[in-house]
Design a protein around this motif. Structure first.
Motif, PDB file in Angstrom:
ATOM      1  N   LEU A   1       0.871  -1.168   0.000  1.00  0.00           N
ATOM      2  CA  LEU A   1       0.000   0.000   0.000  1.00  0.00           C
ATOM      3  C   LEU A   1       0.909   1.218   0.000  1.00  0.00           C
ATOM      4  CD1 LEU A   1      -2.562   1.715   0.435  1.00  0.00           C
ATOM      5  CD2 LEU A   1      -2.319   1.247   2.886  1.00  0.00           C
ATOM      6  N   THR A   2       0.682   2.119  -0.957  1.00  0.00           N
ATOM      7  CA  THR A   2       1.420   3.376  -0.997  1.00  0.00           C
ATOM      8  C   THR A   2       0.418   4.516  -0.970  1.00  0.00           C
ATOM      9  OG1 THR A   2       3.158   2.358  -2.350  1.00  0.00           O
ATOM     10  CG2 THR A   2       3.123   4.762  -2.249  1.00  0.00           C
ATOM     11  N   VAL A   3       0.609   5.436  -0.034  1.00  0.00           N
ATOM     12  CA  VAL A   3      -0.222   6.634   0.054  1.00  0.00           C
ATOM     13  C   VAL A   3       0.650   7.807  -0.363  1.00  0.00           C
ATOM     14  CG1 VAL A   3      -1.562   8.135   1.573  1.00  0.00           C
ATOM     15  CG2 VAL A   3      -1.646   5.645   1.880  1.00  0.00           C
ATOM     16  N   SER A   4       0.236   8.461  -1.446  1.00  0.00           N
ATOM     17  CA  SER A   4       1.001   9.565  -2.014  1.00  0.00           C
ATOM     18  C   SER A   4       0.194  10.852  -1.957  1.00  0.00           C
ATOM     19  CB  SER A   4       1.332   9.289  -3.483  1.00  0.00           C
ATOM     20  OG  SER A   4       1.977   8.054  -3.641  1.00  0.00           O
ATOM     21  N   THR A   5       0.895  11.961  -1.796  1.00  0.00           N
ATOM     22  CA  THR A   5       0.269  13.281  -1.797  1.00  0.00           C
ATOM     23  C   THR A   5       1.002  14.156  -2.795  1.00  0.00           C
ATOM     24  OG1 THR A   5      -0.246  13.044   0.563  1.00  0.00           O
ATOM     25  CG2 THR A   5      -0.347  15.269  -0.359  1.00  0.00           C
ATOM     26  N   VAL A   6       0.234  14.866  -3.623  1.00  0.00           N
ATOM     27  CA  VAL A   6       0.806  15.856  -4.532  1.00  0.00           C
ATOM     28  C   VAL A   6       0.020  17.153  -4.367  1.00  0.00           C
ATOM     29  CG1 VAL A   6       1.733  14.178  -6.191  1.00  0.00           C
ATOM     30  CG2 VAL A   6      -0.581  15.052  -6.505  1.00  0.00           C
ATOM     31  N   VAL A   7       0.736  18.280  -4.480  1.00  0.00           N
ATOM     32  CA  VAL A   7       0.112  19.585  -4.221  1.00  0.00           C
ATOM     33  C   VAL A   7       0.552  20.601  -5.277  1.00  0.00           C
ATOM     34  CG1 VAL A   7      -0.206  21.439  -2.516  1.00  0.00           C
ATOM     35  CG2 VAL A   7       0.194  19.097  -1.733  1.00  0.00           C
ATOM     36  N   TYR A   8      -0.405  21.427  -5.690  1.00  0.00           N
ATOM     37  CA  TYR A   8      -0.152  22.551  -6.591  1.00  0.00           C
ATOM     38  C   TYR A   8      -0.577  23.823  -5.865  1.00  0.00           C
ATOM     39  CZ  TYR A   8      -0.785  25.848 -10.406  1.00  0.00           C
ATOM     40  OH  TYR A   8      -0.713  26.955 -11.202  1.00  0.00           O
ATOM     41  N   PHE A   9       0.324  24.803  -5.772  1.00  0.00           N
ATOM     42  CA  PHE A   9       0.019  26.081  -5.108  1.00  0.00           C
ATOM     43  C   PHE A   9      -0.463  27.098  -6.131  1.00  0.00           C
ATOM     44  CE2 PHE A   9       3.850  24.441  -2.750  1.00  0.00           C
ATOM     45  CZ  PHE A   9       3.145  23.950  -1.676  1.00  0.00           C
ATOM     46  N   HIS A  10      -1.574  27.764  -5.820  1.00  0.00           N
ATOM     47  CA  HIS A  10      -2.078  28.830  -6.692  1.00  0.00           C
ATOM     48  C   HIS A  10      -1.422  30.171  -6.382  1.00  0.00           C
ATOM     49  CE1 HIS A  10      -5.251  26.612  -8.671  1.00  0.00           C
ATOM     50  NE2 HIS A  10      -5.607  26.108  -7.503  1.00  0.00           N
ATOM     51  N   ASN A  11      -1.028  30.365  -5.135  1.00  0.00           N
ATOM     52  CA  ASN A  11      -0.549  31.685  -4.716  1.00  0.00           C
ATOM     53  C   ASN A  11       0.225  31.567  -3.398  1.00  0.00           C
ATOM     54  OD1 ASN A  11      -2.598  31.409  -2.696  1.00  0.00           O
ATOM     55  ND2 ASN A  11      -4.099  32.254  -4.118  1.00  0.00           N
ATOM     56  N   TRP A  12       0.614  32.709  -2.860  1.00  0.00           N
ATOM     57  CA  TRP A  12       1.407  32.724  -1.631  1.00  0.00           C
ATOM     58  C   TRP A  12       0.604  32.209  -0.434  1.00  0.00           C
ATOM     59  CZ3 TRP A  12      -0.061  35.520   2.623  1.00  0.00           C
ATOM     60  CH2 TRP A  12      -1.005  36.524   2.423  1.00  0.00           C
ATOM     61  N   ILE A  13      -0.713  32.365  -0.465  1.00  0.00           N
ATOM     62  CA  ILE A  13      -1.538  31.845   0.625  1.00  0.00           C
ATOM     63  C   ILE A  13      -1.434  30.314   0.650  1.00  0.00           C
ATOM     64  CG2 ILE A  13      -3.898  31.597   1.505  1.00  0.00           C
ATOM     65  CD1 ILE A  13      -4.476  34.382   0.320  1.00  0.00           C
ATOM     66  N   GLY A  14      -1.444  29.697  -0.529  1.00  0.00           N
ATOM     67  CA  GLY A  14      -1.285  28.245  -0.617  1.00  0.00           C
ATOM     68  C   GLY A  14       0.062  27.794  -0.097  1.00  0.00           C
ATOM     69  N   LYS A  15       1.113  28.533  -0.453  1.00  0.00           N
ATOM     70  CA  LYS A  15       2.463  28.186   0.029  1.00  0.00           C
ATOM     71  C   LYS A  15       2.545  28.320   1.542  1.00  0.00           C
ATOM     72  CE  LYS A  15       4.855  29.488  -4.180  1.00  0.00           C
ATOM     73  NZ  LYS A  15       5.755  30.454  -4.803  1.00  0.00           N
ATOM     74  N   LEU A  16       1.995  29.408   2.078  1.00  0.00           N
ATOM     75  CA  LEU A  16       2.018  29.625   3.523  1.00  0.00           C
ATOM     76  C   LEU A  16       1.183  28.566   4.244  1.00  0.00           C
ATOM     77  CD1 LEU A  16       2.732  31.301   6.026  1.00  0.00           C
ATOM     78  CD2 LEU A  16       0.726  32.723   5.531  1.00  0.00           C
ATOM     79  N   TYR A  17      -0.007  28.324   3.747  1.00  0.00           N
ATOM     80  CA  TYR A  17      -0.892  27.323   4.345  1.00  0.00           C
ATOM     81  C   TYR A  17      -0.198  25.969   4.378  1.00  0.00           C
ATOM     82  CZ  TYR A  17      -4.745  24.004   4.706  1.00  0.00           C
ATOM     83  OH  TYR A  17      -5.545  22.958   5.081  1.00  0.00           O
TER      84      TYR A  17
END
Length: 168
Positions: free
Chosen positions: A131-147
């Motif tokens: 079982l592999t659980v993977s997470t990928v994220v795309y930031f829209h803006n600086w709020i996303g990066k900070l969050y």
């Protein structure tokens, strides 16, 4: 404590998470060897994984929902994991089921600050089931990066803890 040894790995090449976002700013993946006597229906395994949320994580999600509601970000639904169906379009907490196959379920959400995907992938390698659980994220803006800067620290503890405590 659980019986699984968690290994930090790259997002598997065959995971649909790799192509689920236009660009990936962050990714991680954690893998466990499943017991040989277990059933390997991906929906069964995903439900087991999603029901291992420690109480402190549930508390943190309630706090998160209160805080982000003030700035207009999406909050989690209060659906019980036991009552949900892991089918495309259904919801569980902050996740929407985006894709289901015989070996992988892709969860995620798109919001103003970032888009994220979580893959729950069950695969056989040399006669062993993982079982592999993977997470990928795309930031829209600086709020996303900070969050995500804040969330990432907890995320790196939550996923391995859930995997270690799973009972299959």
């Amino acid at each position: 404590m659980g019986k699984y040894i968690v290994e930090k790995v790259s997002v598997p090449e065959n995971s649909i998470a790799n192509e689920s976002l236009s660009y990936i700013h962050y990714s991680d993946a954690y893998k466990v060897l499943l017991p040989s006597e277990s059933a390997y229906d991906v929906k069964f395994i995903a439900k087991k994984f999603l029901t291992t949320v420690p109480s402190w994580v549930s508390y943190l999600m309630k706090v998160r929902d209160r805080i982000v509601s003030f700035i207009g970000l999406k909050t989690s639904s209060r659906s019980k994991v036991e009552n949900i169906k892991l089918e495309q379009g259904s919801r569980i907490g902050i996740f929407r089921v985006l894709n289901c196959s015989s070996h992988e379920i892709l969860l995620g959400e798109d919001d103003r600050h970032l888009n994220f995907r979580v893959s729950i992938l069950v695969e056989e390698v040399n006669g062993l089931n993982y079982l592999t659980v993977s997470t990928v994220v795309y930031f829209h803006n600086w709020i996303g990066k900070l969050y995500f800067f804040i969330v990432k620290k907890v995320h790196k503890v939550i996923v391995p803890a859930m995997l270690k405590n799973m009972s299959v």
